[in-house]
Design a protein around this motif. Structure first.
Motif, PDB file in Angstrom:
ATOM      1  N   VAL A 495       7.228   5.362  -0.137  1.00 54.50           N
ATOM      2  CA  VAL A 495       6.205   5.448  -1.184  1.00 54.50           C
ATOM      3  C   VAL A 495       4.779   5.257  -0.659  1.00 54.50           C
ATOM      4  CG1 VAL A 495       7.730   4.768  -3.082  1.00 54.50           C
ATOM      5  CG2 VAL A 495       6.569   2.992  -1.741  1.00 54.50           C
ATOM      6  N   PHE A 496       4.601   5.232   0.666  1.00 51.46           N
ATOM      7  CA  PHE A 496       3.268   4.947   1.193  1.00 51.46           C
ATOM      8  C   PHE A 496       2.513   6.221   1.557  1.00 51.46           C
ATOM      9  CE2 PHE A 496       5.072   0.799   1.368  1.00 51.46           C
ATOM     10  CZ  PHE A 496       3.984  -0.026   1.127  1.00 51.46           C
ATOM     11  N   SER A 497       1.214   6.166   1.297  1.00 49.32           N
ATOM     12  CA  SER A 497       0.291   7.227   1.685  1.00 49.32           C
ATOM     13  C   SER A 497      -0.681   6.657   2.708  1.00 49.32           C
ATOM     14  CB  SER A 497      -0.457   7.762   0.459  1.00 49.32           C
ATOM     15  OG  SER A 497       0.450   8.284  -0.490  1.00 49.32           O
ATOM     16  N   TYR A 498      -1.256   7.525   3.561  1.00 45.57           N
ATOM     17  CA  TYR A 498      -1.976   7.053   4.741  1.00 45.57           C
ATOM     18  C   TYR A 498      -3.339   7.720   4.900  1.00 45.57           C
ATOM     19  CZ  TYR A 498       2.465   5.020   6.199  1.00 45.57           C
ATOM     20  OH  TYR A 498       3.616   4.281   6.252  1.00 45.57           O
ATOM     21  N   ASN A 499      -4.254   6.949   5.500  1.00 46.34           N
ATOM     22  CA  ASN A 499      -5.508   7.481   6.004  1.00 46.34           C
ATOM     23  C   ASN A 499      -5.470   7.306   7.516  1.00 46.34           C
ATOM     24  OD1 ASN A 499      -8.341   7.272   7.082  1.00 46.34           O
ATOM     25  ND2 ASN A 499      -8.814   7.839   4.975  1.00 46.34           N
ATOM     26  N   THR A 500      -5.581   8.402   8.256  1.00 43.65           N
ATOM     27  CA  THR A 500      -5.462   8.328   9.714  1.00 43.65           C
ATOM     28  C   THR A 500      -6.802   8.122  10.399  1.00 43.65           C
ATOM     29  OG1 THR A 500      -5.600  10.740   9.856  1.00 43.65           O
ATOM     30  CG2 THR A 500      -3.396   9.766   9.727  1.00 43.65           C
ATOM     31  N   THR A 501      -7.884   8.145   9.652  1.00 45.82           N
ATOM     32  CA  THR A 501      -9.211   7.972  10.238  1.00 45.82           C
ATOM     33  C   THR A 501      -9.652   6.521  10.207  1.00 45.82           C
ATOM     34  OG1 THR A 501      -9.809  10.197   9.529  1.00 45.82           O
ATOM     35  CG2 THR A 501     -11.617   8.724  10.131  1.00 45.82           C
ATOM     36  N   VAL A 502      -9.405   5.846   9.067  1.00 51.15           N
ATOM     37  CA  VAL A 502      -9.918   4.473   8.922  1.00 51.15           C
ATOM     38  C   VAL A 502      -9.278   3.468   9.882  1.00 51.15           C
ATOM     39  CG1 VAL A 502     -10.192   2.558   7.296  1.00 51.15           C
ATOM     40  CG2 VAL A 502     -10.634   4.919   6.565  1.00 51.15           C
ATOM     41  N   PRO A 503      -7.965   3.393  10.086  1.00 52.43           N
ATOM     42  CA  PRO A 503      -6.821   3.885   9.305  1.00 52.43           C
ATOM     43  C   PRO A 503      -6.399   2.864   8.246  1.00 52.43           C
ATOM     44  CG  PRO A 503      -6.027   2.983  11.348  1.00 52.43           C
ATOM     45  CD  PRO A 503      -7.528   2.778  11.345  1.00 52.43           C
ATOM     46  N   ALA A 504      -5.566   3.323   7.288  1.00 50.94           N
ATOM     47  CA  ALA A 504      -5.118   2.447   6.210  1.00 50.94           C
ATOM     48  C   ALA A 504      -3.865   3.046   5.579  1.00 50.94           C
ATOM     49  CB  ALA A 504      -6.218   2.287   5.161  1.00 50.94           C
ATOM     50  N   ALA A 505      -3.122   2.209   4.831  1.00 52.83           N
ATOM     51  CA  ALA A 505      -1.905   2.651   4.150  1.00 52.83           C
ATOM     52  C   ALA A 505      -1.778   1.907   2.838  1.00 52.83           C
ATOM     53  CB  ALA A 505      -0.679   2.391   5.014  1.00 52.83           C
ATOM     54  N   THR A 506      -1.255   2.592   1.838  1.00 51.97           N
ATOM     55  CA  THR A 506      -1.074   1.954   0.535  1.00 51.97           C
ATOM     56  C   THR A 506      -0.031   2.715  -0.264  1.00 51.97           C
ATOM     57  OG1 THR A 506      -2.258   1.117  -1.411  1.00 51.97           O
ATOM     58  CG2 THR A 506      -2.800   3.338  -0.691  1.00 51.97           C
ATOM     59  N   ALA A 507       0.497   2.049  -1.279  1.00 53.22           N
ATOM     60  CA  ALA A 507       1.384   2.701  -2.247  1.00 53.22           C
ATOM     61  C   ALA A 507       0.626   2.833  -3.563  1.00 53.22           C
ATOM     62  CB  ALA A 507       2.653   1.890  -2.442  1.00 53.22           C
ATOM     63  N   PHE A 508       0.490   4.039  -4.075  1.00 56.08           N
ATOM     64  CA  PHE A 508      -0.190   4.285  -5.346  1.00 56.08           C
ATOM     65  C   PHE A 508       0.738   3.943  -6.511  1.00 56.08           C
ATOM     66  CE2 PHE A 508      -3.030   6.450  -2.591  1.00 56.08           C
ATOM     67  CZ  PHE A 508      -4.234   6.641  -3.264  1.00 56.08           C
ATOM     68  N   GLY A 509       0.128   3.522  -7.616  1.00 50.57           N
ATOM     69  CA  GLY A 509       0.906   3.109  -8.781  1.00 50.57           C
ATOM     70  C   GLY A 509       1.826   4.194  -9.298  1.00 50.57           C
ATOM     71  N   ALA A 510       1.333   5.434  -9.347  1.00 51.31           N
ATOM     72  CA  ALA A 510       2.152   6.526  -9.870  1.00 51.31           C
ATOM     73  C   ALA A 510       3.375   6.775  -9.007  1.00 51.31           C
ATOM     74  CB  ALA A 510       1.317   7.800  -9.981  1.00 51.31           C
ATOM     75  N   ASP A 511       3.257   6.522  -7.714  1.00 55.10           N
ATOM     76  CA  ASP A 511       4.393   6.747  -6.820  1.00 55.10           C
ATOM     77  C   ASP A 511       5.455   5.666  -6.987  1.00 55.10           C
ATOM     78  OD1 ASP A 511       3.141   9.025  -5.768  1.00 55.10           O
ATOM     79  OD2 ASP A 511       1.938   7.774  -4.446  1.00 55.10           O
ATOM     80  N   LEU A 512       5.039   4.445  -7.262  1.00 48.71           N
ATOM     81  CA  LEU A 512       6.009   3.379  -7.546  1.00 48.71           C
ATOM     82  C   LEU A 512       6.747   3.680  -8.852  1.00 48.71           C
ATOM     83  CD1 LEU A 512       3.841   0.257  -6.611  1.00 48.71           C
ATOM     84  CD2 LEU A 512       5.581   1.395  -5.220  1.00 48.71           C
ATOM     85  N   LEU A 513       6.009   4.151  -9.857  1.00 48.39           N
ATOM     86  CA  LEU A 513       6.643   4.510 -11.124  1.00 48.39           C
ATOM     87  C   LEU A 513       7.628   5.658 -10.919  1.00 48.39           C
ATOM     88  CD1 LEU A 513       6.927   4.309 -14.193  1.00 48.39           C
ATOM     89  CD2 LEU A 513       4.889   5.770 -14.400  1.00 48.39           C
TER      90      LEU A 513
END
Length: 721
Positions: A495-513
């Motif tokens: 369920v995680f989405s990524y930023n490869t430049t910063v970098p960072a990772a997170t799970a968005f609320g809609a994806d958990l639902l």
């Protein structure tokens, strides 16, 4: 360790002092307290699984002397017996004294399962309002909405529900009324009025004056969908957050989750409904959402990015003009608008020996036939710990991701196969490789070393968690490196989405639902015999000192309630608040979202150590709170501590392992235990399984925590073999 409250009786039941104070306070304030009583603490999963019918009958016989002893000090309504050595009762303050001196009970404690047994819808505050009225006046005038299988309805623009007359609806109303009138609590009916059900446009409801015993009986009845005070108005304030409108204005559009209040007989506990009843709810919510959106100049709900009509929610991408009109219309049917934004991160920071699993495995209870669904960062499915009969135990995969911004201006991309470059962002469920961890090892290595912890992310996290829940030792006899439920299957949901430049990772609320809704889609409606357990070793920012059902727009609340009603436990890590380095500042008066959602199984961490009091030291990093403030238990399991860790699978190679610590590592221990119980007792409810865990499958541990929590007793999981 805990100190039991002793009584003058030679064989009196035992109770923790803090638990007794809590029960006495509840009984004095409400007239009765909800109590879980152990009448047999010798029943193992082996015994229960081998002779369920015989043991259930024996447990009912054992309960009768205690019920006779309590007499008028226990309500007739609300009694349950799980056939595993525990019963539940509503008892008076004097009844607590009877229990404390009874030789017919072994232990008693607050019943953390009773809210899971309530069939009536309770999120709108209606049940609390009724209880307040009864406590003040001795009765409440209520309208009882029946759990009908037939009948279509519409929710108009004022939020009122209009039912469509049909012979099927009328027949079903009469059938439910007959069933209700035949139950023991009906003898307390006063001012009984069935005219709403006999009107020209009938409502599947009746009106009655209810006392406490009648009310408790009604709210736990299979025949009841909702109970509300006469002329009740849902006073929950609608959530119209400014960030959603601001995001749409800045970008021209915004991805939002829209949730309805629902109609008069709406309930997220769809596991208690028939397929026909659920379809009526789906259709009514669909029509209402169509009207809400088209009135704002948007496309109808059927064209939304994702639809969850049974729960009254949709994920929809709206232009700024349409969203602005939606806000201006302020349709009373809308409960919340929530911007789809980062909502959760991994809660990173001999365990099976502490749980006494070796004897459980030897008895044959290894969770065969169950599937543990790991909603996380993916699972390396070819790891040796996930091999069974030469093949991977990961039997199904899914991926849900988002291409979108967070509130700090960081843009994330979905890594789901087939969805990396735009809509749709998710993989088709079952897509080969979709549940694997992120393949960009350079980014994963960078993420692992980032601070603060809410930005930190380890691409091995889901693999590590899965190994704890259901890893299988490649040797026979097994080494100590084996998961709690070694014969259970695994489902990998990334369920995680990524930023490869910063970098960072997170799970968005809609994806958990979306992930939780996919579990529901795999379950059979109208039964608790669904062979799944969900583990979510993730948590959002901040901590909550009580139930947080409206946090983040309440986007997961209905989904967790729904799965619980279908017999599917959702175990969630309580989170690790503060810095991951010393002094490990875990909150002592709050837990993270979504663990704080009512009916989530909340799991905090104790040390993974050895010695006389092994596995009882609360981890310094672990969030925990006052049990009385939360619906659902707060369980303890080994997740490591400031100086101990838990070793499990690592995604680096097919044989790699590594030690980690965190409530992330505690939660899958609980998931594995639920899977073992569900395998031993097919079809067991979440409430009955939890009752056995807190009474027999655990040991009490008492901590004196800073004010306002104070001295509290928790349960650390340990199998009784």
């Amino acid at each position: 360790m805990a100190t039991w409250l002793t009584t003058s009786a030679a064989f009196g039941a035992q109770v923790e002092p803090s638990d007794y104070e809590r029960l006495l306070k509840e009984a004095n304030e409400r007239g009765v307290a909800s109590v879980l009583v152990t009448i047999d603490d010798t029943l193992t999963l082996e015994a229960i699984g081998n002779m369920p019918a015989e043991i259930k009958a024996e447990m009912e016989q054992k309960a009768q002397p205690l019920l006779a002893e309590l007499g008028q000090d226990a309500l007739d309504a609300g009694y349950w017996n799980n056939g595993m050595g525990q019963i539940g009762l509503y008892v008076t303050a004097s009844g607590l004294d009877v229990l404390a001196n009874s030789s017919n009970a072994i232990t008693f404690m607050p019943d953390v399962t009773h809210t899971s047994r309530i069939r009536a819808y309770d999120a709108d505050g209606s049940l609390d309002a009724i209880e307040d009225a009864i406590n003040a006046n001795g009765f409440a005038d209520v309208e009882v909405f029946l759990n009908v299988d037939e009948g279509d309805y519409d929710i108009d623009r004022d939020g009122k529900t209009t039912f469509r007359p049909s012979p099927g609806l009328s027949k079903q109303i009469m059938s439910r009324l007959t069933s209700v009138n035949g139950q023991g609590f009906a003898k307390g009916f006063r001012n009984y009025d069935t005219r709403p059900s006999r009107a020209a446009v009938p409502s599947p409801s009746f009106r009655v004056r209810a006392d406490k015993n009648t009310f408790y009986g009604l709210r736990e009845s299979d025949d009841v969908r909702a109970i509300r005070p006469l002329d009740f108005v849902d006073s929950r304030p609608a959530q119209w957050p400014t960030d959603a409108l601001a995001a749409a204005e800045a970008s021209g559009s915004a991805d939002v989750i829209v949730t309805l209040r629902g109609g008069a007989i709406f309930s997220p506990k769809t596991g208690f409904m028939s397929a026909t009843a659920l379809k009526a709810q789906v259709d009514a919510n669909h029509r209402a959402l169509d009207d809400v959106l088209t009135s704002a100049g948007a496309s109808p709900a059927s064209s939304a990015a994702a639809t969850y009509f049974g729960l009254g929610s949709i994920e929809v991408h709206l232009p700024h003009a349409a969203l602005a009109r939606l806000y201006k219309n302020a349709d009373p049917r809308i409960l919340s608008i929530e911007l789809n934004k980062p909502a959760a991160w991994p809660t990173l920071t001999n365990s099976t020996t502490l749980l006494n699993m070796q004897n459980t495995w030897n008895a044959g209870y290894r969770a065969a036939g169950q599937a543990i669904i790991v909603i996380d960062s993916g699972i390396r499915k070819d790891h040796e710990l996930f091999k069974m009969n030469g093949a991977t135990k990961v039997g199904y995969e899914a991926c849900f991701g988002t291409n979108g911004w967070d509130t700090k201006g960081i843009y994330y991309n979905s890594i789901c196969p087939g969805g990396q470059n735009g809509s749709p962002w998710d993989s088709t469920p079952g897509t080969l490789g979709s549940g694997e961890p992120y393949s960009n090892l350079a980014i994963c290595t960078t993420l692992q070393n980032l601070l603060p912890p809410l930005i930190s992310h380890d691409c091995s996290h889901g693999t590590h968690v899965a190994g704890i829940a259901a890893g299988r030792s490649p040797t026979n006899p097994p080494t100590t490196l084996q998961g709690v439920a070694p014969d259970a299957g695994l489902v990998a949901v990334q369920v995680f989405s990524y930023n490869t430049t910063v970098p960072a990772a997170t799970a968005f609320g809609a994806d958990l639902l979306a992930a939780l809704d996919a579990v529901k889609a795999a379950a059979t409606p109208g039964t608790t015999n669904n062979p799944f357990v969900v583990n979510m070793s993730i948590g959002g920012a901040g901590v909550y000192s009580a139930n947080c059902d409206t946090a983040n727009g309440g986007i997961l609340t209905n989904a967790i309630h729904d799965l619980t009603s279908r017999g599917i436990p959702v175990t969630v890590a309580t989170g690790n608040n503060g810095d991951p380095n010393p002094p490990y500042g875990g909150s002592r008066n709050g837990i993270s979202w979504p663990a704080c959602v009512s009916q989530a199984i909340k799991v905090s961490s104790v040390a993974n150590d050895t010695g006389t009091n092994s596995g009882t030291t609360l981890a310094g990093f672990a969030n925990i709170g006052a049990p009385a403030n939360f619906t659902g238990p707060i369980l303890l399991a080994p997740g490591g501590s400031n100086s101990t860790l838990v070793t499990s699978a690592d995604r680096a190679t097919t044989t790699a392992t590594k030690p980690l610590r965190g409530t992330s590592q505690a939660s899958p221990h609980a998931a594995g235990i639920y899977a073992a119980i569900k395998a031993a007792v097919p079809g067991i409810s979440v409430a009955d399984a939890t009752a056995w865990i807190v009474a027999t499958g655990s040991i009490p541990v008492t901590y004196t925590l800073p004010a306002p929590v104070g001295t509290q007793t928790y349960r650390r999981i340990k199998m009784p073999f």
